[in-house]
Design an enzyme around this catalytic site. Sequence first.
Site, PDB file in Angstrom:
ATOM      1  N   HIS A   1     -25.228 -48.975  -8.553  1.00  0.00           N
ATOM      2  CA  HIS A   1     -23.940 -49.119  -7.871  1.00  0.00           C
ATOM      3  C   HIS A   1     -23.962 -48.571  -6.439  1.00  0.00           C
ATOM      4  O   HIS A   1     -22.994 -47.969  -5.978  1.00  0.00           O
ATOM      5  CB  HIS A   1     -22.857 -48.407  -8.685  1.00  0.00           C
ATOM      6  CG  HIS A   1     -21.483 -48.997  -8.554  1.00  0.00           C
ATOM      7  ND1 HIS A   1     -20.642 -48.708  -7.498  1.00  0.00           N
ATOM      8  CD2 HIS A   1     -20.811 -49.866  -9.340  1.00  0.00           C
ATOM      9  CE1 HIS A   1     -19.494 -49.364  -7.656  1.00  0.00           C
ATOM     10  NE2 HIS A   1     -19.573 -50.072  -8.763  1.00  0.00           N
TER      11      HIS A   1
ATOM     12  N   GLU B   1     -24.431 -55.508  -7.581  1.00  0.00           N
ATOM     13  CA  GLU B   1     -24.603 -54.987  -8.940  1.00  0.00           C
ATOM     14  C   GLU B   1     -25.206 -56.060  -9.847  1.00  0.00           C
ATOM     15  O   GLU B   1     -24.499 -56.796 -10.518  1.00  0.00           O
ATOM     16  CB  GLU B   1     -23.261 -54.522  -9.496  1.00  0.00           C
ATOM     17  CG  GLU B   1     -22.548 -53.488  -8.636  1.00  0.00           C
ATOM     18  CD  GLU B   1     -21.083 -53.351  -8.999  1.00  0.00           C
ATOM     19  OE1 GLU B   1     -20.792 -52.998 -10.167  1.00  0.00           O
ATOM     20  OE2 GLU B   1     -20.220 -53.590  -8.129  1.00  0.00           O
TER      21      GLU B   1
END
EC number: 5.1.3.3
Length: 338
Positions: free
Chosen positions: A177, A298
């Site tokens: 992330h 992501e």
Amino acid sequence: MKKVYSKEQLQTITLRNVNGMEVSIMNFGGIINSIKVPVNGKIVECVLGFDTFEEYISDTYRVEYPYLGAIIGRNAGRIKYGKVIIEGKEIQLHCNLGENQIHGGFIGFDSVFWKVIDQVKGENPSVTLQYVSKEGEEGYPGEVTVLVTYMLTTDNRLRIDYHGITTAPTILNLTQHTYFNLNENDNNVLNNTLQIKAEKYVPLEEGFFTPTGERPSVVGTPLDYRNGQNVYPHTDNSFIREISADEVMATLINGEGTLKMDVRTNHPVLHIYAGYYLPELHPAHRKTLGQNKGICFEAQGYADATKHPQFNNVVLLPNEVYEFFTEFKFQVIDKNNK
């Protein structure tokens, strides 16, 4: 009850290659807290983050927690009502976002100390982290052992390899992330050029921000990045990978046109979030945080996949091995030879 962290467990590993590129990783949350790339005689910090551990666990940061740079697990994304279906049985997970679960629960893989089990020096330095997630952690069945390896290559690729096994059928859907900001200055990413080789995306249900189950075309939407365009501020969707894992799925070019990053993965989707809801923070000696100040790539499985049989499976069985990778390759752009 607030979790108390001991700094004594903290390790920070810095990978360096022959080109002067540096990647710093903390064993807390597997956080990438710095990626520095030499660009035309200057060093560009390419990610949002902090220089101190205390900032990562501070109340100021955690109140609107954006998961800067962390490994997300056991599940990336939101799960509606915190309910998953495993082998026909509905299981209730812990809900840490109202009536939903996001990014693994109250204490996900992002907020635990990982064990450093291997470090490799040399031309392609790497570090391997391990975390054992106990049976019942955040409501998930099975004990899961996860390895994540970060490797920096001589051609400026940061490769992330994920490996996982379980003692019982469970959900495993990991991602990284990191919020990237490749700009040489402190501007937001809306002046960056983004290209995504994806024909379809995953729309989200209003109010829940979980998948509707549809996979429509990007044509005619602000998410049509096939030919490259400036970053759309509300980008927060999964894009479906229909190309081989060897091909570049996404490319980001900074506002100055001096640095680009290519993304490759074998995950089924690449969720891209342009940081519209990033909280405003001003860490010392780092780029500021705030609306659209960073963009996440992501690579992961589908969020809330067990409710949508048409989505790729995110259930891991005891006789299976979870194996995925993501690569971020950085390249300085020679404007004289464009």
